[in-house]
Design a protein around this motif. Structure first.
Motif, PDB file in Angstrom:
ATOM      1  N   THR A  82      33.113 -24.563  -3.015  1.00 35.13           N
ATOM      2  CA  THR A  82      32.231 -23.426  -3.300  1.00 35.13           C
ATOM      3  C   THR A  82      30.785 -23.865  -3.525  1.00 35.13           C
ATOM      4  OG1 THR A  82      32.685 -23.580  -5.661  1.00 35.13           O
ATOM      5  CG2 THR A  82      34.114 -22.133  -4.377  1.00 35.13           C
ATOM      6  N   GLY A  83      30.514 -25.138  -3.301  1.00 33.05           N
ATOM      7  CA  GLY A  83      29.184 -25.688  -3.579  1.00 33.05           C
ATOM      8  C   GLY A  83      28.088 -25.026  -2.772  1.00 33.05           C
ATOM      9  N   LEU A  84      26.888 -24.996  -3.329  1.00 34.60           N
ATOM     10  CA  LEU A  84      25.746 -24.331  -2.704  1.00 34.60           C
ATOM     11  C   LEU A  84      24.635 -25.304  -2.331  1.00 34.60           C
ATOM     12  CD1 LEU A  84      25.733 -21.294  -5.129  1.00 34.60           C
ATOM     13  CD2 LEU A  84      26.229 -21.169  -2.691  1.00 34.60           C
ATOM     14  N   ILE A 349      19.535 -18.659   2.466  1.00 34.62           N
ATOM     15  CA  ILE A 349      18.972 -19.825   1.780  1.00 34.62           C
ATOM     16  C   ILE A 349      18.843 -19.531   0.294  1.00 34.62           C
ATOM     17  CG2 ILE A 349      16.929 -21.312   1.624  1.00 34.62           C
ATOM     18  CD1 ILE A 349      16.582 -20.662   4.696  1.00 34.62           C
ATOM     19  N   GLU A 350      19.580 -20.308  -0.539  1.00 40.31           N
ATOM     20  CA  GLU A 350      19.528 -20.052  -1.985  1.00 40.31           C
ATOM     21  C   GLU A 350      18.889 -21.207  -2.722  1.00 40.31           C
ATOM     22  OE1 GLU A 350      22.405 -17.905  -4.258  1.00 40.31           O
ATOM     23  OE2 GLU A 350      22.553 -19.460  -5.773  1.00 40.31           O
ATOM     24  N   GLU A 351      17.886 -20.905  -3.517  1.00 42.37           N
ATOM     25  CA  GLU A 351      17.277 -21.917  -4.378  1.00 42.37           C
ATOM     26  C   GLU A 351      17.692 -21.649  -5.817  1.00 42.37           C
ATOM     27  OE1 GLU A 351      16.275 -24.319  -2.810  1.00 42.37           O
ATOM     28  OE2 GLU A 351      16.188 -23.306  -0.873  1.00 42.37           O
ATOM     29  N   ASP A 352      17.713 -22.731  -6.606  1.00 43.85           N
ATOM     30  CA  ASP A 352      18.313 -22.727  -7.941  1.00 43.85           C
ATOM     31  C   ASP A 352      17.284 -23.205  -8.953  1.00 43.85           C
ATOM     32  OD1 ASP A 352      20.267 -22.908  -9.992  1.00 43.85           O
ATOM     33  OD2 ASP A 352      20.669 -25.016  -9.477  1.00 43.85           O
ATOM     34  N   LEU A 389      16.474 -19.311 -12.427  1.00 47.46           N
ATOM     35  CA  LEU A 389      16.343 -18.188 -11.500  1.00 47.46           C
ATOM     36  C   LEU A 389      16.826 -18.578 -10.104  1.00 47.46           C
ATOM     37  CD1 LEU A 389      15.056 -15.263 -11.557  1.00 47.46           C
ATOM     38  CD2 LEU A 389      13.114 -16.314 -10.363  1.00 47.46           C
ATOM     39  N   HIS A 390      17.838 -17.868  -9.629  1.00 48.55           N
ATOM     40  CA  HIS A 390      18.264 -18.061  -8.248  1.00 48.55           C
ATOM     41  C   HIS A 390      17.382 -17.207  -7.348  1.00 48.55           C
ATOM     42  CE1 HIS A 390      21.478 -20.258  -9.909  1.00 48.55           C
ATOM     43  NE2 HIS A 390      22.205 -19.232 -10.299  1.00 48.55           N
ATOM     44  N   ILE A 391      16.897 -17.844  -6.300  1.00 47.91           N
ATOM     45  CA  ILE A 391      16.018 -17.148  -5.367  1.00 47.91           C
ATOM     46  C   ILE A 391      16.655 -17.224  -3.988  1.00 47.91           C
ATOM     47  CG2 ILE A 391      13.697 -17.100  -4.354  1.00 47.91           C
ATOM     48  CD1 ILE A 391      12.798 -18.745  -6.887  1.00 47.91           C
ATOM     49  N   ARG A 392      17.104 -16.086  -3.489  1.00 50.74           N
ATOM     50  CA  ARG A 392      17.718 -16.047  -2.154  1.00 50.74           C
ATOM     51  C   ARG A 392      16.666 -15.637  -1.141  1.00 50.74           C
ATOM     52  NH1 ARG A 392      22.875 -17.581   0.072  1.00 50.74           N
ATOM     53  NH2 ARG A 392      24.148 -17.981  -1.766  1.00 50.74           N
ATOM     54  N   ILE A 393      16.605 -16.372  -0.055  1.00 52.41           N
ATOM     55  CA  ILE A 393      15.529 -16.185   0.910  1.00 52.41           C
ATOM     56  C   ILE A 393      16.070 -15.778   2.276  1.00 52.41           C
ATOM     57  CG2 ILE A 393      13.743 -17.440   2.203  1.00 52.41           C
ATOM     58  CD1 ILE A 393      13.240 -19.036  -0.391  1.00 52.41           C
ATOM     59  N   LYS A 394      15.404 -14.785   2.856  1.00 54.00           N
ATOM     60  CA  LYS A 394      15.736 -14.340   4.211  1.00 54.00           C
ATOM     61  C   LYS A 394      14.483 -14.520   5.060  1.00 54.00           C
ATOM     62  CE  LYS A 394      16.828  -9.723   5.185  1.00 54.00           C
ATOM     63  NZ  LYS A 394      17.884  -8.663   5.289  1.00 54.00           N
ATOM     64  N   ALA A 399      18.771 -19.611   9.585  1.00 52.23           N
ATOM     65  CA  ALA A 399      20.046 -19.532   8.870  1.00 52.23           C
ATOM     66  C   ALA A 399      20.219 -20.690   7.905  1.00 52.23           C
ATOM     67  CB  ALA A 399      21.202 -19.509   9.864  1.00 52.23           C
ATOM     68  N   ASN A 400      19.622 -21.844   8.235  1.00 50.45           N
ATOM     69  CA  ASN A 400      19.742 -23.035   7.393  1.00 50.45           C
ATOM     70  C   ASN A 400      18.358 -23.592   7.069  1.00 50.45           C
ATOM     71  OD1 ASN A 400      22.606 -23.091   7.414  1.00 50.45           O
ATOM     72  ND2 ASN A 400      22.550 -23.974   9.479  1.00 50.45           N
ATOM     73  N   SER A 401      18.192 -24.013   5.823  1.00 50.11           N
ATOM     74  CA  SER A 401      16.876 -24.500   5.401  1.00 50.11           C
ATOM     75  C   SER A 401      16.505 -25.809   6.085  1.00 50.11           C
ATOM     76  CB  SER A 401      16.868 -24.705   3.888  1.00 50.11           C
ATOM     77  OG  SER A 401      17.861 -25.644   3.520  1.00 50.11           O
ATOM     78  N   MET A 402      17.512 -26.552   6.533  1.00 49.61           N
ATOM     79  CA  MET A 402      17.248 -27.916   6.996  1.00 49.61           C
ATOM     80  C   MET A 402      16.689 -28.001   8.414  1.00 49.61           C
ATOM     81  SD  MET A 402      20.508 -29.899   5.384  1.00 49.61           S
ATOM     82  CE  MET A 402      20.021 -31.548   5.900  1.00 49.61           C
TER      83      MET A 402
END
Lengths: 473, 473
Positions: A82-84, A349-352, A389-394, A399-402
């Motif tokens: 379940t890792g992000l 894309i989720e930032e933590d 703060l979780h920041i979800r990005i569209k 689709a992938n940050s990398m």
């Protein structure tokens, strides 16, 4: 000595030996298995391992590690998947070591308020088991219904209760660990206070499966609070909601949860689970979810009223008290499924991010401004009480940050903002594969050198989850 | 590469350079200074340094470390000099680095409930300063009136409040550290949750000044509880008193302090401070000191009554409630001065054992039995709620544990007992110089290898407090 990434390939001899060690039915190389274990919940990333092994004992893992260490075969340990941050992605191929058969709670020690568990136990199962004895293990990531306690240790997970009760690291007393070189050690002792040598336990917690494979876990438990109360508070302004957060603590209150959810996220999740439990109207920008817990209901009622009154100074709307267990469960279900809902709605894309709690308003303003500058849409939610703060990005076509240089620049700008506010990159998800290129923002060269050399001490041949957290040099 | 102990000698050139860096009046080599800084509170041990330096800034320390690192000169950092394991003893000569001029509290951040302080601030001064703002820093070793917060970090100190509020490690968010090689780093970020790389902060806490010199400290604070209540409960049997300890937690209570003091210790300290506050009669073997705190006085009163009732099952005598601030202060003064009193009464050797709390009765029985077998007299007291029992030992003709082979055997037997109960050697005092020869009892070779190699990563030339915690090889 210059470290190099392990690049050993798995031969048919290796496969035969792995089958001898773990049993033939627990060594899988079929396409379906490789694909299943080739991804976790991190964006849409997939990396196939060469083989999946499902060992049952520390001794089996030790035998496997000795072979991989000798032959330079990459090993990636995996919990519930379940890792992000990509910690469980086998990006170098090799062996995927699934801990799913380590699924026993070994003992619940009611005399000492401790539990000894294997790492493949689902977090919620562990919580429910100790709850039956009137005991409490607070850390509860949103994925608690499917994540493993071992994965929680690898990432130093938090969850909503962290604001009052702390994170995983605050509950881990002792760990049995298989080192990459095959030795099996206990990191500490089953005690509440320990000043005996370097804290290897705390070094392992949050090390994302790069220093050793945890095979037994001793956790501290606390008495289960008798009551909890929950309320939902709407705000017309996201900034006002975030300002209200630190006011609650300055008022002398320590809620057992203090969550912030931006209205876009609530709209998406409410639609997904077909719920009308939470008002979603044009005049609402965000909600705070406030929970208090304890053993005296009158005290809790008074606290809730005082908090509700205090929040009026921040232009809070009409407060909704969850009256019964069902309403509470409904609210928490919505909150827990936010990440899944917004991801499926294109926010991949989720930032933590995490900052000192009173800097949340600045972070939120900054995120929105960055979105305008860099042409992305962000939705914010998370553990506001902790400044996490979780920041979800569209962003169209990303689709992938990398694999997007422009996205990369945007994230770099975001993390530079976070760092300027006294914060850091990850509060509870870890760095893994997808955040490692931003570590230079928050750490000096000397820090990264220390981390790399500590990795070398534990894993001289760089076989265990190498290339996570930081690139090897 | 085989590590070797730094053996560089200090020349007159070195002295001149040190004076340029720190100022001539802060570089001392007179006999009185060398003697003053040659001992702490550890037994009667004395080791003279060659020079005492009192720097004022991290940059000065960095410059000093670079010279010592290049020339292999041993450096021993020192806080308030109240240590009980010899961590601050300059057993290899060289430079004694006193942190006493790092004595400023840099900022109290009421918005984020954090304090940034230098390490040479006295713990009680720090506690009082944040208390004035309604904030609370709980860890409070008995020596809090003279120990430094930096020393508390080095030893991961605890104290009575740890049972409810945790130890030093639970409050440290971030550290500025000068590495033995001279680099200045911050270990983490000023945040409540952090999953960003290996936890260097937690690795530094409790590392006893062997990995780096802490120059700034960011601590988490919590709201100050409004009320506390204190009671003293006598028991006719030491074992019954220790059995009662875990019963309190099983009853669902978490006291803010739960101390055990054997009657011999109370007799000695009562005489020393000429106090009659605590009954010392023939029918009493030990006392429990029980404190609860919180924001609702009625709840606390009810808790105290319920605890007192529960203790009757363990043959408790008549409970004495401390009625006012003066009585509370008197009781705490007695408790805090126990170590000093019994030491001056010939109990020079102090052990800092810790076991899972419900194993305390077995530990206490075992200690008394060992005393009979090995011909020593032991008196027990300490933080029973944490299973952290201080055992002070008196043996004819033995002032220091390190120069008596028979004493050594006795201590080895004691620590083997502690380990067999799931415990370990030190709960809050550290290993330092005097316990390092027992580390093999509680750690495997692989653990000690990891610790030695981590030391090498931070301190490749073994100049910083080398030969503490473990022997170098």
């Amino acid at each position: 000595m210059q470290p190099v990434l392990a690049k050993g390939k798995i031969t048919s001899d290796h496969l035969a030996t792995f089958k001898e060690i773990a049993g033939a039915s627990y060594v899988l190389a079929d396409e379906e298995s490789l694909h299943h274990y080739g991804h976790d919940e991190t964006e849409h990333l997939v990396y196939l391992p060469e083989v999946v092994i499902k060992p049952r004992t520390a001794e089996e893992i030790s035998a496997i590690m000795k072979i991989c260490n000798a032959d330079g075969i990459p090993v990636t340990p995996r919990g519930g998947g379940t890792g992000l941050s990509g910690g469980a992605l086998p990006h170098l191929g090799g062996v995927l070591l699934s801990m799913e058969r380590f699924n026993s709670i070994l003992s619940i020690d009611e005399r000492n308020l401790q539990v000894i568990t294997e790492p493949g136990v689902i977090t919620e199962v562990l919580q429910d088991s100790v709850k039956e004895r009137g005991l409490f293990y607070p850390p509860d990531p949103s994925s608690r219904g499917s994540c493993f306690i071992g994965g929680n240790i690898a990432e130093n997970s938090g969850g909503p209760k962290a604001v009052k009760y702390g994170v995983v690291k605050d509950y881990v007393l002792n760990l049995e660990v298989v080192l990459p070189t095959g030795e099996i050690i206990w990191t500490g002792a089953n005690v509440l206070k320990n000043s005996t040598g370097y804290n290897l336990t705390q070094l392992l917690v949050g090390s994302e499966g790069t220093l050793g494979i945890v095979t037994k876990i001793v956790l501290k438990l606390i008495p289960l609070p008798k009551y909890d109360l929950l309320m939902l508070v709407p705000f017309a302004s996201l900034e006002k909601a975030s300002e209200a957060v630190s006011a609650i603590f300055r008022g002398g209150f320590t809620p057992s949860a203090l969550e912030l959810v931006e209205i876009d996220a609530l709209q998406i999740v409410s639609k997904m689970v077909d719920s009308h439990a939470v008002p979603v109207t044009d005049d609402i920008a965000a909600h705070l979810i406030v929970e208090v817990d304890g053993n005296n209901l009158d005290v809790l009622m008074n606290d809730m009223e005082a908090i509700a009154t205090l929040l009026q100074d921040y232009e809070a709307g009409e407060v909704f008290f969850a009256d019964d267990a069902q309403q509470k469960a409904e609210l928490w279900k919505l909150r827990r499924r936010v990440a899944e809902a917004v991801k499926s709605s294109g926010y991949t894309i989720e930032e933590d991010t995490v900052v000192p709690r009173a800097e949340l308003p600045k972070l939120i303003r900054g995120v929105k401004e960055l979105g305008r500058q860099h042409n992305f849409h962000a939705v914010c939610y998370g553990h506001a009480g902790d400044g996490n703060l979780h920041i979800r990005i569209k962003k169209e076509g990303t689709a992938n940050s990398m694999d997007n240089a422009e996205m990369n620049n945007s994230l770099r700008a975001l993390f530079e903002l976070v760092y300027s506010l006294g914060g850091t990159i990850s509060g509870e998800h870890g760095i893994g594969l997808i955040q490692k290129s931003y570590m230079d923002i928050v750490f000096a060269d000397a820090n990264l050198r220390l981390m790399r050399e500590i990795k070398q001490v534990f894993d001289p041949n760089n076989i265990l989850n190498a290339g996570k957290i930081f690139d090897l040099r």
